[in-house]
Design a protein around this motif. Structure first.
Motif, mmCIF file in Angstrom:
data_model
loop_
_atom_site.group_PDB
_atom_site.id
_atom_site.type_symbol
_atom_site.label_atom_id
_atom_site.label_comp_id
_atom_site.label_asym_id
_atom_site.label_seq_id
_atom_site.Cartn_x
_atom_site.Cartn_y
_atom_site.Cartn_z
ATOM 1 N N SER A 148 0.855 -1.180 0.000
ATOM 2 C CA SER A 148 0.000 0.000 0.000
ATOM 3 C C SER A 148 0.891 1.229 0.000
ATOM 4 C CB SER A 148 -0.932 0.007 1.219
ATOM 5 O OG SER A 148 -0.174 0.076 2.415
ATOM 6 N N LEU A 149 0.342 2.357 -0.426
ATOM 7 C CA LEU A 149 1.110 3.588 -0.430
ATOM 8 C C LEU A 149 0.192 4.800 -0.364
ATOM 9 C CD1 LEU A 149 2.349 4.426 -4.030
ATOM 10 C CD2 LEU A 149 0.866 2.487 -3.573
ATOM 11 N N LYS A 204 5.612 12.903 -4.708
ATOM 12 C CA LYS A 204 4.199 12.645 -4.428
ATOM 13 C C LYS A 204 4.006 11.568 -3.360
ATOM 14 C CE LYS A 204 2.562 13.952 -9.053
ATOM 15 N NZ LYS A 204 1.722 15.085 -8.612
ATOM 16 N N LEU A 205 5.088 10.889 -2.991
ATOM 17 C CA LEU A 205 5.008 9.786 -2.033
ATOM 18 C C LEU A 205 5.197 10.284 -0.605
ATOM 19 C CD1 LEU A 205 6.991 6.857 -3.673
ATOM 20 C CD2 LEU A 205 4.815 6.618 -2.487
ATOM 21 N N ARG A 206 4.358 9.769 0.316
ATOM 22 C CA ARG A 206 4.530 10.075 1.729
ATOM 23 C C ARG A 206 4.948 8.837 2.517
ATOM 24 N NH1 ARG A 206 6.386 14.171 1.910
ATOM 25 N NH2 ARG A 206 6.359 13.900 4.153
ATOM 26 N N PHE A 216 13.626 7.804 1.869
ATOM 27 C CA PHE A 216 12.714 6.845 2.484
ATOM 28 C C PHE A 216 13.436 6.038 3.556
ATOM 29 C CE2 PHE A 216 11.072 7.384 -1.897
ATOM 30 C CZ PHE A 216 9.869 7.991 -1.563
ATOM 31 N N TYR A 217 12.764 5.904 4.708
ATOM 32 C CA TYR A 217 13.317 5.190 5.850
ATOM 33 C C TYR A 217 12.298 4.153 6.332
ATOM 34 C CZ TYR A 217 16.952 8.779 6.285
ATOM 35 O OH TYR A 217 18.015 9.620 6.051
ATOM 36 N N GLU A 218 12.809 3.005 6.761
ATOM 37 C CA GLU A 218 11.919 2.011 7.349
ATOM 38 C C GLU A 218 11.580 2.448 8.779
ATOM 39 O OE1 GLU A 218 11.470 -2.775 8.251
ATOM 40 O OE2 GLU A 218 13.412 -1.970 7.609
ATOM 41 N N SER A 219 10.297 2.472 9.083
ATOM 42 C CA SER A 219 9.847 2.840 10.422
ATOM 43 C C SER A 219 9.841 1.585 11.291
ATOM 44 C CB SER A 219 8.442 3.454 10.365
ATOM 45 O OG SER A 219 7.970 3.761 11.658
#
Length: 242
Positions: A79-80, A118-120, A145-148
């Protein structure tokens, strides 16, 4: 765009008619399920014209390189949150060498690089990734982008990167991908890099004695499991601070 709006209005009209026909206006689960069905139908109908597929073509760039540049080796259903909308059950693969999220076009015959601006956030399997902007208040780490890994009173993130290395083995030049993982904890509004137990103790110095005891436990091993160790340490620290 007008066509999409018309489709959505038709879906909403169908939804409204269905609600009255069922005469279950007080059933919240009915509302939830019915709206979910309408939303799914809407996303299916606008698919080919969706902004999600208006990216740049993704082409293989690692010929003769051992390995691959991805976080996971194959496309996963994920999902995104993209351009202000949530998309679910989308084929995704994350190129951690170039920090790019890739999907399939609507007909699924070409790979498309989604526009980073456009990506959050997005998910791959059990992993969730969030975007850190360099112009945000947290400028102590680079944007991307970072893994939470954990979200509580404190935040734990991991940055995954792959680089192409060239090594000589005899007369043979071997080119391969090598992955590096970096870990960060947000405390007092800034992200602190965590490379070992010493960094954790320095970050959590107001509870140093208790944290040292915790990190000396047999089941805790930073070298073998840095992500798990950091998350457990932060959770324990939060308990001490309550």
């Amino acid at each position: 765009m007008k066509k999409q709006v018309v489709i959505f209005i038709i879906c909403l009209f169908t939804f409204k008619h269905s609600m009255f026909a069922q005469d279950r206006l007080t059933d919240s689960s009915f509302f939830t399920n019915a709206f979910s069905t309408v939303r799914s139908q809407y996303m299916k109908n606008i698919g080919a014209g969706s902004y999600l597929y208006n990216g740049v073509a993704f082409e293989k760039y690692w010929n003769r390189v051992v390995g691959h540049p991805f976080f996971m080796s194959e496309f996963q259903q994920g999902s995104l949150y993209y351009d202000g909308a949530l998309y679910e059950d989308v084929p995704l693969i994350y190129d951690i060498s170039r920090d790019q999220l890739v999907s399939k076009n609507f007909s699924k015959n070409n790979d498309v690089i989604l526009l980073s601006e456009k990506l959050r956030s997005f998910t791959l399997g059990s992993s969730k990734f969030v975007k850190i902007d360099t112009d945000s208040s947290n400028t102590s780490i680079e944007g991307g982008f970072y893994e939470s890994l954990y979200q509580g009173s404190y935040t734990v993130l991991s940055k995954h990167k792959k680089v192409i290395l060239h090594t000589m083995k005899g007369d043979e030049n071997i080119t391969r991908f090598k992955q590096y993982d970096y870990y960060y904890v947000e405390k007092d509004g800034k992200y602190q890099s965590i490379d070992g137990e010493g960094d954790l103790l320095s970050l959590l110095k107001d509870q140093r004695a208790e944290m040292r005891k915790f990190l000396n436990r047999k089941e805790i091993n930073f070298k073998k499991d840095p992500a798990g160790t950091i998350v457990q340490a932060i959770q324990y620290y939060e308990k001490l601070k309550r």
